[in-house]
Design a protein around this motif. Sequence first.
Motif, PDB file in Angstrom:
ATOM      1  N   THR A 191       0.846  -1.196   0.000  1.00  0.00           N
ATOM      2  CA  THR A 191       0.000   0.000   0.000  1.00  0.00           C
ATOM      3  C   THR A 191       0.875   1.237   0.000  1.00  0.00           C
ATOM      4  OG1 THR A 191      -1.704  -1.169   1.254  1.00  0.00           O
ATOM      5  CG2 THR A 191      -1.817   1.237   1.239  1.00  0.00           C
ATOM      6  N   PHE A 192       0.613   2.143  -0.921  1.00  0.00           N
ATOM      7  CA  PHE A 192       1.376   3.381  -0.990  1.00  0.00           C
ATOM      8  C   PHE A 192       0.532   4.452  -1.660  1.00  0.00           C
ATOM      9  CE2 PHE A 192       2.324   0.795  -4.683  1.00  0.00           C
ATOM     10  CZ  PHE A 192       2.183   1.673  -5.750  1.00  0.00           C
ATOM     11  N   HIS A 193       0.918   5.687  -1.471  1.00  0.00           N
ATOM     12  CA  HIS A 193       0.204   6.811  -2.071  1.00  0.00           C
ATOM     13  C   HIS A 193       0.675   6.987  -3.514  1.00  0.00           C
ATOM     14  CE1 HIS A 193      -1.820  10.728  -2.277  1.00  0.00           C
ATOM     15  NE2 HIS A 193      -0.761  11.136  -2.922  1.00  0.00           N
ATOM     16  N   TYR A 194      -0.262   6.943  -4.463  1.00  0.00           N
ATOM     17  CA  TYR A 194       0.140   7.119  -5.855  1.00  0.00           C
ATOM     18  C   TYR A 194      -0.700   8.171  -6.590  1.00  0.00           C
ATOM     19  CZ  TYR A 194      -3.793   3.995  -7.008  1.00  0.00           C
ATOM     20  OH  TYR A 194      -5.030   3.427  -7.133  1.00  0.00           O
ATOM     21  N   GLU A 195      -1.503   8.925  -5.849  1.00  0.00           N
ATOM     22  CA  GLU A 195      -2.276   9.997  -6.472  1.00  0.00           C
ATOM     23  C   GLU A 195      -1.333  10.991  -7.142  1.00  0.00           C
ATOM     24  OE1 GLU A 195      -4.640  13.264  -4.340  1.00  0.00           O
ATOM     25  OE2 GLU A 195      -6.109  11.661  -4.685  1.00  0.00           O
ATOM     26  N   GLY A 196      -1.615  11.318  -8.393  1.00  0.00           N
ATOM     27  CA  GLY A 196      -0.762  12.228  -9.146  1.00  0.00           C
ATOM     28  C   GLY A 196       0.307  11.548  -9.958  1.00  0.00           C
ATOM     29  N   THR A 197       0.433  10.220  -9.830  1.00  0.00           N
ATOM     30  CA  THR A 197       1.480   9.464 -10.525  1.00  0.00           C
ATOM     31  C   THR A 197       1.069   9.131 -11.956  1.00  0.00           C
ATOM     32  OG1 THR A 197       2.285   8.469  -8.478  1.00  0.00           O
ATOM     33  CG2 THR A 197       2.806   7.301 -10.515  1.00  0.00           C
ATOM     34  N   GLY A 198       2.039   9.160 -12.849  1.00  0.00           N
ATOM     35  CA  GLY A 198       1.854   8.700 -14.216  1.00  0.00           C
ATOM     36  C   GLY A 198       2.737   7.489 -14.468  1.00  0.00           C
ATOM     37  N   LEU A 199       2.212   6.508 -15.193  1.00  0.00           N
ATOM     38  CA  LEU A 199       2.955   5.282 -15.493  1.00  0.00           C
ATOM     39  C   LEU A 199       2.771   4.877 -16.945  1.00  0.00           C
ATOM     40  CD1 LEU A 199       1.974   2.874 -12.549  1.00  0.00           C
ATOM     41  CD2 LEU A 199       4.072   4.220 -12.748  1.00  0.00           C
ATOM     42  N   ALA A 200       3.792   4.214 -17.469  1.00  0.00           N
ATOM     43  CA  ALA A 200       3.657   3.421 -18.681  1.00  0.00           C
ATOM     44  C   ALA A 200       4.250   2.058 -18.359  1.00  0.00           C
ATOM     45  CB  ALA A 200       4.380   4.056 -19.860  1.00  0.00           C
ATOM     46  N   CYS A 201       3.438   1.023 -18.440  1.00  0.00           N
ATOM     47  CA  CYS A 201       3.880  -0.345 -18.169  1.00  0.00           C
ATOM     48  C   CYS A 201       4.032  -1.040 -19.512  1.00  0.00           C
ATOM     49  CB  CYS A 201       2.843  -1.054 -17.312  1.00  0.00           C
ATOM     50  SG  CYS A 201       2.506  -0.209 -15.743  1.00  0.00           S
ATOM     51  N   VAL A 202       5.250  -1.368 -19.868  1.00  0.00           N
ATOM     52  CA  VAL A 202       5.557  -1.812 -21.227  1.00  0.00           C
ATOM     53  C   VAL A 202       6.033  -3.260 -21.221  1.00  0.00           C
ATOM     54  CG1 VAL A 202       6.692  -1.177 -23.376  1.00  0.00           C
ATOM     55  CG2 VAL A 202       6.372   0.559 -21.589  1.00  0.00           C
ATOM     56  N   ALA A 203       5.426  -4.070 -22.056  1.00  0.00           N
ATOM     57  CA  ALA A 203       5.773  -5.486 -22.122  1.00  0.00           C
ATOM     58  C   ALA A 203       6.981  -5.726 -23.016  1.00  0.00           C
ATOM     59  CB  ALA A 203       4.588  -6.295 -22.656  1.00  0.00           C
ATOM     60  N   GLY A 204       7.861  -6.602 -22.580  1.00  0.00           N
ATOM     61  CA  GLY A 204       8.866  -7.173 -23.460  1.00  0.00           C
ATOM     62  C   GLY A 204      10.094  -6.358 -23.777  1.00  0.00           C
ATOM     63  N   ILE A 205      10.240  -5.162 -23.225  1.00  0.00           N
ATOM     64  CA  ILE A 205      11.456  -4.381 -23.452  1.00  0.00           C
ATOM     65  C   ILE A 205      12.023  -3.942 -22.108  1.00  0.00           C
ATOM     66  CG2 ILE A 205      10.655  -3.558 -25.710  1.00  0.00           C
ATOM     67  CD1 ILE A 205      10.200  -0.794 -24.398  1.00  0.00           C
ATOM     68  N   ASP A 206      13.345  -3.753 -22.052  1.00  0.00           N
ATOM     69  CA  ASP A 206      13.960  -3.324 -20.795  1.00  0.00           C
ATOM     70  C   ASP A 206      14.125  -1.808 -20.767  1.00  0.00           C
ATOM     71  OD1 ASP A 206      16.120  -2.799 -22.449  1.00  0.00           O
ATOM     72  OD2 ASP A 206      17.358  -4.436 -21.669  1.00  0.00           O
ATOM     73  N   ALA A 207      14.715  -1.320 -19.688  1.00  0.00           N
ATOM     74  CA  ALA A 207      14.866   0.123 -19.512  1.00  0.00           C
ATOM     75  C   ALA A 207      15.727   0.733 -20.610  1.00  0.00           C
ATOM     76  CB  ALA A 207      15.466   0.410 -18.135  1.00  0.00           C
ATOM     77  N   ASP A 208      16.806   0.064 -20.990  1.00  0.00           N
ATOM     78  CA  ASP A 208      17.688   0.606 -22.031  1.00  0.00           C
ATOM     79  C   ASP A 208      16.944   0.786 -23.345  1.00  0.00           C
ATOM     80  OD1 ASP A 208      19.812   0.700 -20.297  1.00  0.00           O
ATOM     81  OD2 ASP A 208      20.682  -1.209 -20.937  1.00  0.00           O
ATOM     82  N   GLU A 209      16.121  -0.199 -23.704  1.00  0.00           N
ATOM     83  CA  GLU A 209      15.377  -0.108 -24.957  1.00  0.00           C
ATOM     84  C   GLU A 209      14.314   0.989 -24.874  1.00  0.00           C
ATOM     85  OE1 GLU A 209      13.813  -0.747 -28.796  1.00  0.00           O
ATOM     86  OE2 GLU A 209      15.775  -1.072 -27.866  1.00  0.00           O
ATOM     87  N   ALA A 210      13.691   1.124 -23.727  1.00  0.00           N
ATOM     88  CA  ALA A 210      12.698   2.185 -23.563  1.00  0.00           C
ATOM     89  C   ALA A 210      13.345   3.555 -23.728  1.00  0.00           C
ATOM     90  CB  ALA A 210      12.036   2.070 -22.192  1.00  0.00           C
ATOM     91  N   ILE A 211      14.512   3.734 -23.142  1.00  0.00           N
ATOM     92  CA  ILE A 211      15.218   5.014 -23.249  1.00  0.00           C
ATOM     93  C   ILE A 211      15.605   5.291 -24.694  1.00  0.00           C
ATOM     94  CG2 ILE A 211      17.343   6.214 -22.578  1.00  0.00           C
ATOM     95  CD1 ILE A 211      17.139   4.621 -19.902  1.00  0.00           C
ATOM     96  N   ARG A 212      16.030   4.236 -25.393  1.00  0.00           N
ATOM     97  CA  ARG A 212      16.399   4.401 -26.809  1.00  0.00           C
ATOM     98  C   ARG A 212      15.188   4.828 -27.625  1.00  0.00           C
ATOM     99  NH1 ARG A 212      16.038   2.348 -31.536  1.00  0.00           N
ATOM    100  NH2 ARG A 212      14.642   0.676 -30.844  1.00  0.00           N
TER     101      ARG A 212
END
Length: 320
Positions: free
Chosen positions: A147-168
């Motif tokens: 349980t945590f406070h997430y009001e105001g948070t934005g997310l993109a949950c992406v399948a099949g790629i890692d952080a390096d590929e997302a940054i690229r």
Amino acid sequence: MTRCDDGWAGVGWDGWKDLEEVRRRLDAGADPEKWSGGRPLHRAAVFGSPEVVAELARRVADVDAVEYGAAALWEALMADRPDNARALVEAGADPWRRLIGGWSPGRLALAGPTPDLFPLPEGEPGLTDAEHAVAEEGRRLRAALGTFHYEGTGLACVAGIDADEAIRRLEATPADGEEMAELMGDPFAYDLEESLPFVGVTTVPGGCVVTQPWGYAPSMPGVHTRLSVGTVSYGLYANAKSGNQGSIARDGTIEGWDLHPGGAPDPESTSDEVLFSYVHRYNAVAYSCAYAGLRLPDARAVVGPPDVWVKLPQRDYWGH
């Protein structure tokens, strides 16, 4: 406001727990079948006490009457009110009547926190292996996130790629450490235009999460679509004013917008959608992660610190 003449005017959420008041209104002519365009029994199933549910149930013509595809028993199950569900069954409600997506309240309960709520009769099927796996992963993910406070948070949950590929894909650049430390000290002290380009990116089992604990940048169409090329990305913005806003981008195209992750299924929902909505009800973050098949071990990818902070290049992210 629309005038209410069904005898329930002024009854708030807590009012459905007041047996004496509900009984007084009913005896004075309040309509047990109608409440401000809905049904009192459905309302009480969600917000009321078992005693009020039982009182209303004995006064309606059909305890299994349907509103927007759901009976009162279905509503009690979705609201995590096993006490009210039991009261409805005692009043004659049928837990095995098929409703939205072909699910009955009884079979759907097998995927929830009270799987023994309705004893499984002979001849009624339990969960399939695939359905059981969805329920089990849902329980694991909710526990892992906590349980945590997430009001105001934005997310993109992406399948099949890692952080390096997302940054690229985003053509993002590493954020300056001192600048990020200052920003993280009080992100809401900055104008949104100043803080919006900064997002966190984290590799997780199944893909990656792009997060912004103070804004909607990860779910902007131009971010979402770039991340989703050849895969799927589920976006969430926990809007403090209007609630959780979900979106789906698939292979570079926005497929769904203004969705309601963590909410109840629609009357037209498929069997899979009903189960998924039930397993992740009231938890928009878990819903968003699970939709993309992400198996987060904890909440760090959402609340930080991420694997890396980056800065998005300046461009029109609303024109895709």
